[in-house]
Design an enzyme around this catalytic site. Sequence first.
Site, short mmCIF file in Angstrom:
data_model
loop_
_atom_site.label_atom_id
_atom_site.label_comp_id
_atom_site.label_asym_id
_atom_site.label_seq_id
_atom_site.Cartn_x
_atom_site.Cartn_y
_atom_site.Cartn_z
N LYS A 1 -12.96 -36.98 104.86
CA LYS A 1 -12.19 -36.02 104.33
C LYS A 1 -11.11 -36.69 105.07
O LYS A 1 -9.88 -37.24 104.37
CB LYS A 1 -12.65 -34.35 105.02
CG LYS A 1 -13.24 -34.20 104.40
CD LYS A 1 -13.46 -32.48 105.07
CE LYS A 1 -14.53 -31.65 104.77
NZ LYS A 1 -14.79 -30.61 105.49
N GLY A 2 -10.80 -38.04 106.14
CA GLY A 2 -10.49 -37.64 107.13
C GLY A 2 -9.30 -38.86 106.93
O GLY A 2 -8.26 -39.26 106.73
N GLU B 1 -10.95 -46.58 105.24
CA GLU B 1 -11.66 -45.11 105.70
C GLU B 1 -10.17 -45.19 106.89
O GLU B 1 -9.55 -45.88 107.13
CB GLU B 1 -12.86 -45.14 106.54
CG GLU B 1 -13.64 -45.55 107.82
CD GLU B 1 -14.02 -43.94 107.51
OE1 GLU B 1 -12.74 -43.10 106.87
OE2 GLU B 1 -15.11 -43.46 107.75
N ASP C 1 -15.24 -46.88 114.45
CA ASP C 1 -15.61 -46.21 116.33
C ASP C 1 -16.88 -47.64 116.86
O ASP C 1 -16.50 -48.28 116.39
CB ASP C 1 -15.44 -44.72 116.07
CG ASP C 1 -15.72 -44.48 117.08
OD1 ASP C 1 -15.85 -45.19 118.47
OD2 ASP C 1 -16.61 -42.63 117.98
N LYS D 1 -11.17 -48.99 116.73
CA LYS D 1 -11.12 -48.20 118.46
C LYS D 1 -12.52 -49.89 118.89
O LYS D 1 -13.07 -49.11 118.54
CB LYS D 1 -12.10 -47.10 118.90
CG LYS D 1 -11.14 -45.57 118.62
CD LYS D 1 -12.07 -44.40 119.65
CE LYS D 1 -11.26 -43.20 119.24
NZ LYS D 1 -12.15 -41.84 119.62
N PHE E 1 -9.43 -39.70 122.25
CA PHE E 1 -10.10 -38.92 121.09
C PHE E 1 -8.54 -38.22 120.26
O PHE E 1 -7.37 -37.72 120.38
CB PHE E 1 -10.90 -37.70 120.89
CG PHE E 1 -10.81 -36.46 120.35
CD1 PHE E 1 -12.65 -37.43 119.55
CD2 PHE E 1 -10.33 -35.96 119.16
CE1 PHE E 1 -12.75 -36.74 118.03
CE2 PHE E 1 -10.41 -35.17 118.25
CZ PHE E 1 -11.73 -35.69 117.95
N ILE E 2 -8.51 -38.82 118.82
CA ILE E 2 -6.83 -39.00 117.90
C ILE E 2 -7.33 -37.81 116.98
O ILE E 2 -8.37 -37.45 116.56
CB ILE E 2 -6.41 -40.14 117.85
CG1 ILE E 2 -6.98 -40.64 116.99
CG2 ILE E 2 -6.46 -41.15 118.39
CD1 ILE E 2 -6.75 -41.47 115.80
N ASP F 1 -9.27 -34.65 112.50
CA ASP F 1 -9.40 -33.33 112.60
C ASP F 1 -10.06 -32.85 113.87
O ASP F 1 -10.20 -33.76 114.76
CB ASP F 1 -10.24 -32.58 111.63
CG ASP F 1 -11.70 -33.32 112.76
OD1 ASP F 1 -12.21 -34.28 112.61
OD2 ASP F 1 -13.03 -32.14 112.28
N ARG G 1 -5.22 -31.39 110.69
CA ARG G 1 -5.52 -32.38 109.48
C ARG G 1 -4.08 -33.00 109.43
O ARG G 1 -3.63 -34.65 108.98
CB ARG G 1 -6.60 -32.60 108.50
CG ARG G 1 -7.85 -33.24 109.25
CD ARG G 1 -8.95 -33.17 107.49
NE ARG G 1 -9.73 -32.49 107.86
CZ ARG G 1 -11.39 -33.17 108.55
NH1 ARG G 1 -10.90 -34.48 108.90
NH2 ARG G 1 -12.05 -33.06 108.56
#
Length: 175
Positions: free
Chosen positions: A44-45, A99, A103, A131, A152-153, A159, A165
């Site tokens: 979803k991001g 995307e 990571d 990252k 962690f963003i 999210d 979000r």
Amino acid sequence: MENLENKLKVMYTEETIQNRIKEVAEIIDKDYKGEELVIISVLKGAVFFTVDLVKKMKTQIELELMQVSSYKGTQSTGNIIVKKDLDSSIEGKNVLIVEDIIDTGYTLKYLQEYLQTLNPKSLKIAVLADKKARRKADIKIDYTCFEIEDKFIVGYGFDFDEKYRNLPYIGYVEN
Ligand code: 5GP
């Protein structure tokens, strides 16, 4: 649930994000030089990034949505499944995967290998955030908006437990 928003530190403001996406959109337009392009946005991001990116592009696009997830816990394990597949064929077409973040790289590696079996004319990858220090899979990213530290963003598509979000900026949680 605790209110995380008060604890978030701003990593990139809305303005910084939009300016950088504009730069990347112009580079993508130059690379495709008027050719058509299928954008595959990874749910979803990446939805937030995708919308802003394609609105800043002049290239003629078709939009596809895919959803993948790793099926053991929340950690990226490399065990990926397709939860939502493409609606149309990408055979013989220029394809750009969009995307939110890379990571370990397992998710994008899996997607890239899967999409390559569908015989696109070309296949590239654009990410909002990279990252790099956490990379496990060997994968080339064609367009990166921001290289970030191992934090962690949250926000702008990212999210925390499915929430936040819709923040217009990217924040991070202090370790
Ligand atoms: P990879 O397979 O590259 O390890 O995992 C990528 C996925 O991990 C992303 O699509 C995203 O869902 C999740 N992820 C990795 N880092 C972060 C982060 O800092 N914040 C959030 N919200 N998700 C992250």
